[in-house]
Each structure stands twice: as structure tokens, then as C-alpha cells.
Design an enzyme around this catalytic site. Structure first.
Site, PDB file in Angstrom:
ATOM      1  N   HIS A 106       0.816  -1.217   0.000  1.00  5.52           N
ATOM      2  CA  HIS A 106       0.000   0.000   0.000  1.00  5.52           C
ATOM      3  C   HIS A 106       0.847   1.263   0.000  1.00  5.52           C
ATOM      4  CE1 HIS A 106      -3.676  -2.345   1.775  1.00  5.52           C
ATOM      5  NE2 HIS A 106      -3.510  -2.544   0.491  1.00  5.52           N
ATOM      6  N   CYS A 114       4.710  11.779  -8.035  1.00  5.78           N
ATOM      7  CA  CYS A 114       4.175  12.833  -8.895  1.00  5.78           C
ATOM      8  C   CYS A 114       2.874  12.356  -9.521  1.00  5.78           C
ATOM      9  CB  CYS A 114       5.177  13.210  -9.976  1.00  5.78           C
ATOM     10  SG  CYS A 114       4.553  14.487 -11.111  1.00  5.78           S
ATOM     11  N   GLY A 172      -2.188  -9.465  12.521  1.00  3.98           N
ATOM     12  CA  GLY A 172      -2.745  -8.144  12.808  1.00  3.98           C
ATOM     13  C   GLY A 172      -3.568  -7.535  11.702  1.00  3.98           C
ATOM     14  N   THR A 173      -4.342  -8.355  10.991  1.00  3.79           N
ATOM     15  CA  THR A 173      -5.160  -7.813   9.909  1.00  3.79           C
ATOM     16  C   THR A 173      -6.589  -8.332  10.016  1.00  3.79           C
ATOM     17  OG1 THR A 173      -5.365  -7.579   7.501  1.00  3.79           O
ATOM     18  CG2 THR A 173      -4.392  -9.620   8.318  1.00  3.79           C
ATOM     19  N   ASN A 198      -3.697 -12.958  15.428  1.00  7.34           N
ATOM     20  CA  ASN A 198      -4.487 -11.732  15.403  1.00  7.34           C
ATOM     21  C   ASN A 198      -5.102 -11.485  16.776  1.00  7.34           C
ATOM     22  OD1 ASN A 198      -5.289  -9.564  13.684  1.00  7.34           O
ATOM     23  ND2 ASN A 198      -7.373 -10.379  13.593  1.00  7.34           N
ATOM     24  N   LEU A 199      -5.422 -10.233  17.047  1.00  6.80           N
ATOM     25  CA  LEU A 199      -6.009  -9.891  18.331  1.00  6.80           C
ATOM     26  C   LEU A 199      -7.318 -10.629  18.551  1.00  6.80           C
ATOM     27  CD1 LEU A 199      -5.639  -8.119  20.850  1.00  6.80           C
ATOM     28  CD2 LEU A 199      -6.933  -6.325  19.671  1.00  6.80           C
ATOM     29  N   GLU A 200      -8.083 -10.767  17.479  1.00  3.34           N
ATOM     30  CA  GLU A 200      -9.354 -11.490  17.524  1.00  3.34           C
ATOM     31  C   GLU A 200      -9.549 -12.185  16.188  1.00  3.34           C
ATOM     32  OE1 GLU A 200     -12.040  -7.569  16.393  1.00  3.34           O
ATOM     33  OE2 GLU A 200     -11.841  -8.203  18.473  1.00  3.34           O
ATOM     34  N   ALA A 216      -0.227  -8.994  19.201  1.00  2.00           N
ATOM     35  CA  ALA A 216       0.875  -9.395  18.324  1.00  2.00           C
ATOM     36  C   ALA A 216       2.209  -9.367  19.057  1.00  2.00           C
ATOM     37  CB  ALA A 216       0.926  -8.477  17.100  1.00  2.00           C
TER      38      ALA A 216
END
Length: 229
Positions: A106, A114, A172-173, A198-200, A216
Site C-alpha cells: 500500500h 508525482c 494483525g489484519t 491476530n487480536l481477535e 501481536a
């Protein structure tokens, strides 16, 4: 040598104090995502967009890598592992944590692009709509960030690495943003084992072979210690 492709998302940077992209109310740092994370928003108000990303750049610079970033660098340094980190994050915490093989799908806060000729160069600490492109001199400078409606970078390279991997790990996604959310399905179809840290549970939890849930900064060092044995 074990080939591991690791996808990281906002959850790994959140533990370093960087606010996550999506909030439940559709706002990001008190701004509508449409206003600060789309090409249309940039055209409508480039000064707002630059001010927004200048603040994000300053926040990322002030943040420090956490134990999860550092553990992944330790795994990469091990001669028994070939690690590719594909990150959705636009900060440089992986690199500052010691990782070298990092692909920013990303884009990055620390790059300038530019809008006219697509030349790229390192971003200054503060960017402005009046900045001139060093290649074509157009005053069309924007952050080198992939916004909604734009194609993430280096997708062919990512798909190739994913299908050739011995393990795919998602850290973590949320599993809500494509095309990254589709990586687990692609790995599964290629017969690549998959792991979620992951957290959840993420939106794609049911497709992972194994899932561990918690911070994490705790889970990743534990997993790396297991790998390094």
C-alpha cells in the site's frame, strides 16, 4: 530452507501507538476516509490531504518498533528461513525493527509520487501541494500511498511468492480489505499451510489451518521462538 510469506496489517503497528486505519464510525483520525484516502479526495482538497499525511508521517517517525517487529527480523535473520514480509502498513517499523525483505503493497509515508508523471522520490518530512516534482517540475506531488480505488503495488510478485511458500502467516489484519484478504484463500488453494496471529478472529478465520488470538507483541515472539526451536 522454509519459505514463509507473512502478511502484516494495522494490528502489528497499533501496539507501537499508530492508530488503525478503520474506525467503527468510518472516520480515520477525525476525517472521512473518502476525503483523505482516495484520488478524488486529493483532487478536491490537496492541502487537507497533505496536512493529514504530514501528521501521519510525524506519528510514524515518533513510534518505535515493538517486540513483534523485532521477532520477525530475528526470524528473517535465521539461515533456516526465507522470509518475505508483505505489509499493508505505510510506516517503516518493520525496517527499523531490523527486517530487510519487506514489500509495502500500500505504499509508504516516506515516499513521494508525482500525480502527473509518476516519478517517485523520498518524501520530505513535510509535504505541500506547491512542491514541484524533481523530474517534470509539475506541482502535482502526492504521498506514495495506495488509496481506495487504486491497485496495490507488486501484486504479481506477491502472488508468485505466496504460491511458492511453505507457510503463509497473517498478523494483525482484519481480513476485510482486498486483495490482501484473499491471500489465505489463494494459499489454501495452492496447498500452502496457513496461520493467523491476530487480536481477535478475522473475517477469514475459517480458512486458516491454525489461529492464535491475542496481542501481536506477545503472539509473534512466542511463535518465532517455536520456529527457532
Amino acid at each position: 530452507m522454509a519459505k514463509i510469506v507473512i502478511l502484516t496489517g494495522a494490528g502489528i503497528s497499533a501496539e507501537s501507538g499508530i492508530r488503525t486505519f478503520r474506525a467503527s464510525d468510518g472516520l480515520w483520525e477525525e476525517h472521512r476516509i473518502e476525503d483523505v484516502a482516495t484520488p478524488e479526495g486529493f483532487v478536491q482538497d490537496p492541502e487537507l490531504v497533505h496536512r493529514f499525511y504530514n501528521a501521519r508521517r510525524a506519528a510514524a517517525t515518533a513510534a518505535q518498533p515493538n517486540p513483534a517487529h523485532i521477532a520477525l527480523a530475528e526470524l528473517e535473520a535465521d539461515p533456516g528461513h526465507e522470509v518475505l514480509i508483505v505489509t499493508q502498513n505505510v510506516d517503516d517499523l518493520h525496517e527499523r525493527g531490523g527486517s530487510q525483505n519487506v514489500l509495502h503493497m500500500h505504499g509508504t509515508l516516506f515516499g513521494a509520487l508525482c500525480h502527473s508523471c509518476e516519478h517517485r522520490w523520498p518524501a520530505p518530512e513535510v509535504m505541500s501541494p506547491t512542491d514541484s516534482c524533481p523530474s517534470c517540475s509539475a506541482q502535482a506531488t502526492r504521498p506514495d500511498i495506495v488509496w481506495f480505488g487504486e491497485m496495490p503495488y507488486r501484486m504479481e510478485e506477491i502472488w508468485h511468492a505466496l504460491r511458492a511458500a511453505d507457510l503463509f502467516v497473517s498478523i494483525g489484519t482484519s481480513g476485510n480489505v482486498y486483495p490482501a484478504a484473499g491471500f489465505v484463500a489463494d494459499a489454501m488453494h495452492a496447498g500452502v499451510p496457513t496461520l493467523e496471529l491476530n487480536l481477535e478472529p478475522s473475517a477469514g478465520r475459517s480458512m486458516f489451518d491454525e489461529a492464535r488470538h491475542g496481542p501481536a507483541s506477545v503472539l509473534v515472539p512466542q511463535w518465532v521462538r517455536e520456529r527457532l526451536g
